[in-house]
Design a protein around this motif. Structure first.
Motif, mmCIF file in Angstrom:
data_model
loop_
_atom_site.group_PDB
_atom_site.id
_atom_site.type_symbol
_atom_site.label_atom_id
_atom_site.label_comp_id
_atom_site.label_asym_id
_atom_site.label_seq_id
_atom_site.Cartn_x
_atom_site.Cartn_y
_atom_site.Cartn_z
ATOM 1 N N UNK A 189 0.858 -1.180 0.000
ATOM 2 C CA UNK A 189 0.000 0.000 0.000
ATOM 3 C C UNK A 189 0.897 1.234 0.000
ATOM 4 N N UNK A 190 0.683 2.106 -0.962
ATOM 5 C CA UNK A 190 1.553 3.275 -1.136
ATOM 6 C C UNK A 190 0.968 4.515 -0.477
ATOM 7 N N UNK A 191 1.877 5.405 -0.026
ATOM 8 C CA UNK A 191 1.503 6.712 0.500
ATOM 9 C C UNK A 191 0.501 6.628 1.649
ATOM 10 N N UNK A 192 0.779 5.780 2.610
ATOM 11 C CA UNK A 192 -0.119 5.639 3.759
ATOM 12 C C UNK A 192 -0.054 6.875 4.648
ATOM 13 N N UNK A 206 -3.972 2.834 6.064
ATOM 14 C CA UNK A 206 -4.940 3.847 5.652
ATOM 15 C C UNK A 206 -4.284 4.827 4.690
ATOM 16 N N UNK A 207 -4.988 5.102 3.589
ATOM 17 C CA UNK A 207 -4.471 6.050 2.608
ATOM 18 C C UNK A 207 -5.635 6.689 1.853
ATOM 19 N N UNK A 208 -5.414 7.874 1.266
ATOM 20 C CA UNK A 208 -6.467 8.490 0.455
ATOM 21 C C UNK A 208 -6.731 7.661 -0.792
ATOM 22 N N UNK A 216 -9.247 5.090 2.529
ATOM 23 C CA UNK A 216 -9.414 3.640 2.442
ATOM 24 C C UNK A 216 -8.534 2.944 3.466
ATOM 25 N N UNK A 217 -9.076 1.928 4.129
ATOM 26 C CA UNK A 217 -8.312 1.085 5.052
ATOM 27 C C UNK A 217 -8.069 -0.253 4.368
#
Length: 379
Positions: A189-192, A206-208, A216-217
């Protein structure tokens, strides 16, 4: 497992030369590649095979196998400043979060430190929360290369089996993490902007998402390790404890030039034409609400008076009023100053993501319903 297609294998020994762990060889009689038990599935041999005779097959991991993965690991990225090697700030930030996650799991925090003549960085990692440092040194790792670093890190992950691996979302981190994930067939998952542990001991990332309109989780329930990249300035740096110590594990590395497909010809240091907003303690940030480009002079004047740095929203960068390095937000930089002044910024979620870690937020906007006021300390 590493599979050899004997019909395609020509016994060229390219795989044998590329393997950093002496895990594959060409049989003198059959002239075919043979895989040893110590293969870590790093993929170095697959990349250099001229006939595509090698491939990696992976099976779904059972719950029993997943339970064997323990610990939180951070990639210890460093940079050269004034001819000195220093840890990137995001590494210390990730160590603070890794410590929290590991404490919830009652497991250790490790750092994988890759490079050449970098052992002097180990103590700082211990002081900021690391329990173990995996020291991987080789002269071919003196400068960052995707192949070299991905090969070494993939092998350490395959051997040590951490449950969680965290990378800074820096230019090199964004290059390295997906490569390691692809080699080991892992999710990432990138850019959390948030990390936590759920009741099933899984990493909640969690990230946009959808252009930043929702958060989004995300979980990775079927593969280990769970991997994520995190932008600088998302998490606070922990206070150093100079009394802390830990264990150094020296990882033997046997790289060859053939395993690295790129070569650094020259390093050119570019002088920054503007101040780095990621390191600023006071930011005066402008949005479309300032009305006109000529009004930026008022923003610059205010920043000068209070010892701050000018930044802005994507709208101003798109208009050409500010250079891209000045942009705060999801598609710009993540900042965490002591004081963030938002002038004429509405507060779209894409912008909030980039500045929500600021200590004090002052918002100035003529729209009383502007979302920026929801995160402002003073409006």
């Amino acid at each position: 497992m590493l599979v050899v297609n004997e019909e395609l294998c020509i016994g060229c020994k390219a795989c044998e030369k590329a393997c950093p762990f002496d895990a594959i060889y060409v049989d003198q009689e059959t002239k075919k590649a043979v895989v040893k038990d110590n293969c870590t599935l790093c993929g170095a041999c697959v990349n250099v095979c001229p006939t595509k005779a090698l491939s990696i097959e992976r099976k779904a991991v059972s719950e029993e196998e997943l339970a064997k993965y323990k610990g939180v690991l951070v990639w210890g990225e460093w940079e050269k400043r004034d001819n000195n090697l220093q840890l990137k700030g995001v590494v210390l930030e990730l160590l603070g979060k890794a410590r929290q996650l590991a404490d919830k799991l009652q497991e250790n925090v490790g750092v994988i430190l890759v490079g050449y003549k970098i052992s002097h960085l180990v103590d700082e990692l211990f002081h900021h929360g690391a329990d173990i440092v995996y020291l991987c040194e080789h002269e071919l790792l003196e400068t960052y290369t995707t192949d070299g670093y991905a090969t070494v890190i993939s092998s350490v992950l395959a051997t040590e089996k951490p449950s969680i691996v965290l990378y800074g979302a820096t230019p090199n981190g964004r290059d390295l993490a997906p490569r390691v994930a692809a080699r080991l067939a892992l999710g990432i998952t990138a850019d959390c902007t948030g990390l936590d542990i759920d009741e099933k001991r899984q990493l909640v990332q969690t990230r946009p998402a959808f252009g930043g309109n929702i958060m989004a989780s995300i979980i990775s329930p079927y593969t280990r390790p769970q991997m994520a990249t995190v932008r600088p300035n998302v998490f606070p740096k922990p206070e150093p404890d100079i009394a802390r110590n830990g264990k150094v594990i020296t990882v033997p590395v046997s790289l060859t030039k053939q395993a690295i497909r790129t070569k650094i010809i020259e390093d050119v240091a570019l002088e920054e034409s503007t101040e780095n907003i990621e390191e600023a303690q006071i930011l005066v940030s402008a949005g479309r609400g300032i009305g006109a480009k000529e009004n930026l002079k008022l923003v610059h004047q205010l920043a000068k008076e209070i010892g701050g740095t000018v930044s802005g929203s994507r709208a101003l960068v798109d208009l050409g009023w500010l250079p891209q390095p000045k942009q705060v937000g999801q598609s710009g930089k993540t900042v965490a100053p002591n004081l963030y002044m938002a002038l004429g910024i509405s507060g779209a979620i894409q912008h909030i993501v980039g500045m929500s870690s600021s200590d004090t937020v002052v918002a100035i906007n003529k729209d009383p319903e502007a979302p920026i006021f929801k995160v402002a300390d003073l409006g």
